[in-house]
Design a protein around this motif. Structure first.
Motif, PDB file in Angstrom:
ATOM      1  N   GLU A   2      31.266   5.493  12.989  1.00 17.12           N
ATOM      2  CA  GLU A   2      31.175   4.863  14.273  1.00 17.12           C
ATOM      3  C   GLU A   2      31.602   3.467  14.347  1.00 17.12           C
ATOM      4  OE1 GLU A   2      28.481   2.892  17.784  1.00 17.12           O
ATOM      5  OE2 GLU A   2      27.611   4.667  16.490  1.00 17.12           O
ATOM      6  N   ALA A   3      31.395   2.758  12.869  1.00 15.86           N
ATOM      7  CA  ALA A   3      31.968   1.278  12.687  1.00 15.86           C
ATOM      8  C   ALA A   3      33.297   1.394  12.614  1.00 15.86           C
ATOM      9  CB  ALA A   3      31.175   0.676  11.678  1.00 15.86           C
ATOM     10  N   THR A   6      35.281   1.854  15.934  1.00 22.65           N
ATOM     11  CA  THR A   6      34.967   1.028  17.103  1.00 22.65           C
ATOM     12  C   THR A   6      35.352  -0.335  16.757  1.00 22.65           C
ATOM     13  OG1 THR A   6      32.711   0.687  16.335  1.00 22.65           O
ATOM     14  CG2 THR A   6      33.113   2.299  18.153  1.00 22.65           C
ATOM     15  N   ARG A   7      35.670  -0.654  15.501  1.00 23.12           N
ATOM     16  CA  ARG A   7      35.964  -1.888  14.698  1.00 23.12           C
ATOM     17  C   ARG A   7      37.108  -2.549  15.608  1.00 23.12           C
ATOM     18  NH1 ARG A   7      38.849  -5.516  13.137  1.00 23.12           N
ATOM     19  NH2 ARG A   7      40.468  -3.975  13.340  1.00 23.12           N
ATOM     20  N   ASN A 101      35.873  -3.679   3.735  1.00 21.02           N
ATOM     21  CA  ASN A 101      34.641  -3.411   3.521  1.00 21.02           C
ATOM     22  C   ASN A 101      33.727  -4.424   4.525  1.00 21.02           C
ATOM     23  OD1 ASN A 101      34.996  -1.018   2.109  1.00 21.02           O
ATOM     24  ND2 ASN A 101      33.513  -1.764   0.465  1.00 21.02           N
ATOM     25  N   ILE A 104      34.384  -3.709   8.334  1.00 20.77           N
ATOM     26  CA  ILE A 104      33.583  -2.520   8.858  1.00 20.77           C
ATOM     27  C   ILE A 104      32.049  -2.854   8.854  1.00 20.77           C
ATOM     28  CG2 ILE A 104      32.955  -0.340   8.246  1.00 20.77           C
ATOM     29  CD1 ILE A 104      35.997   0.173   7.296  1.00 20.77           C
ATOM     30  N   ALA A 105      31.661  -3.488   7.899  1.00 26.28           N
ATOM     31  CA  ALA A 105      30.087  -4.054   7.883  1.00 26.28           C
ATOM     32  C   ALA A 105      29.686  -4.716   8.926  1.00 26.28           C
ATOM     33  CB  ALA A 105      29.836  -4.262   6.535  1.00 26.28           C
ATOM     34  N   THR A 107      31.068  -4.995  11.770  1.00 32.25           N
ATOM     35  CA  THR A 107      30.889  -4.230  13.104  1.00 32.25           C
ATOM     36  C   THR A 107      29.577  -3.460  13.180  1.00 32.25           C
ATOM     37  OG1 THR A 107      33.355  -4.110  13.084  1.00 32.25           O
ATOM     38  CG2 THR A 107      31.807  -2.314  14.305  1.00 32.25           C
ATOM     39  N   ALA A 108      29.174  -2.753  11.817  1.00 29.63           N
ATOM     40  CA  ALA A 108      28.216  -2.167  12.024  1.00 29.63           C
ATOM     41  C   ALA A 108      26.648  -2.939  12.025  1.00 29.63           C
ATOM     42  CB  ALA A 108      27.994  -1.352  10.496  1.00 29.63           C
ATOM     43  N   LEU A 109      26.717  -4.248  11.909  1.00 30.08           N
ATOM     44  CA  LEU A 109      25.941  -5.025  11.895  1.00 30.08           C
ATOM     45  C   LEU A 109      25.795  -5.812  13.337  1.00 30.08           C
ATOM     46  CD1 LEU A 109      25.770  -6.491   8.346  1.00 30.08           C
ATOM     47  CD2 LEU A 109      24.018  -5.159   9.309  1.00 30.08           C
TER      48      LEU A 109
END
Length: 168
Positions: A2-3, A6-7, A101, A104-105, A107-109
């Motif tokens: 997903e990240a 959706t980034r 990385n 993407i991280a 976005t995930a956060l």
């Protein structure tokens, strides 16, 4: 996944500050990236001060305006002391993987971020090295702006089967 899907580059941020522990997680994500022969040939500069953001905006006029609202940024640098002797230019791939990385991280956060290219602009890299007092062996590669998003962008799908080729 997903990240990854959706980034997006987010250029508008709320005033909320990105917490130190969140920045630490982003740095861990960057350092989890693969490097040529496991050299770990990158270093990171966490940027918070307005004067530093202003300097970067000065070096990238019109292209770094999101730093005006960013509460933090991470500069990814190649460490030439650790670059692979068989082909020292692999540091570019290593820093690219670390930068991706971090994006993407972020976005995930729940953060917004933008990859601001520095390398291969030698003048810009040297100006950042000088401004931050970095050792000559450190080459600024990219700056990632960070903040809590004040805008939303829909995911895009760039998959194009015409760009896929099969061998064997």
């Amino acid at each position: 996944m997903e990240a990854i899907f959706t980034r997006r580059s987010i250029r508008k941020y709320t005033p909320r500050q990105v917490e130190d522990d969140t920045v630490s997680l982003l740095l861990k994500a960057g350092m989890a990236a693969p490097t040529c022969v496991n050299n770990l040939d990158w270093q990171f500069v966490v940027i918070r001060g307005r004067e530093h953001m202003e300097k970067i905006m000065e070096l990238k006029p019109g292209n770094a305006d999101m730093l005006r609202e960013a509460s933090a940024a991470i500069m990814v640098c190649g460490d030439m002391n650790l670059a692979y002797s068989g082909n020292p230019d692999y540091w570019i791939q290593d820093c690219s993987a670390a930068t991706q990385n971090i994006l993407i991280a972020a976005t995930a956060l729940g953060l917004g971020s933008v990859w601001l290219g520095v390398w291969p602009n030698l003048g810009r890299a040297q100006a950042l090295r000088d401004h931050f007092g970095l050792a000559e062996a450190l080459v600024p590669f990219a700056v990632v702006s960070l903040g809590y998003p004040a805008e939303h962008k829909e995911p895009r799908d760039f998959f194009d089967p015409r760009k896929v080729h099969y061998a064997g």
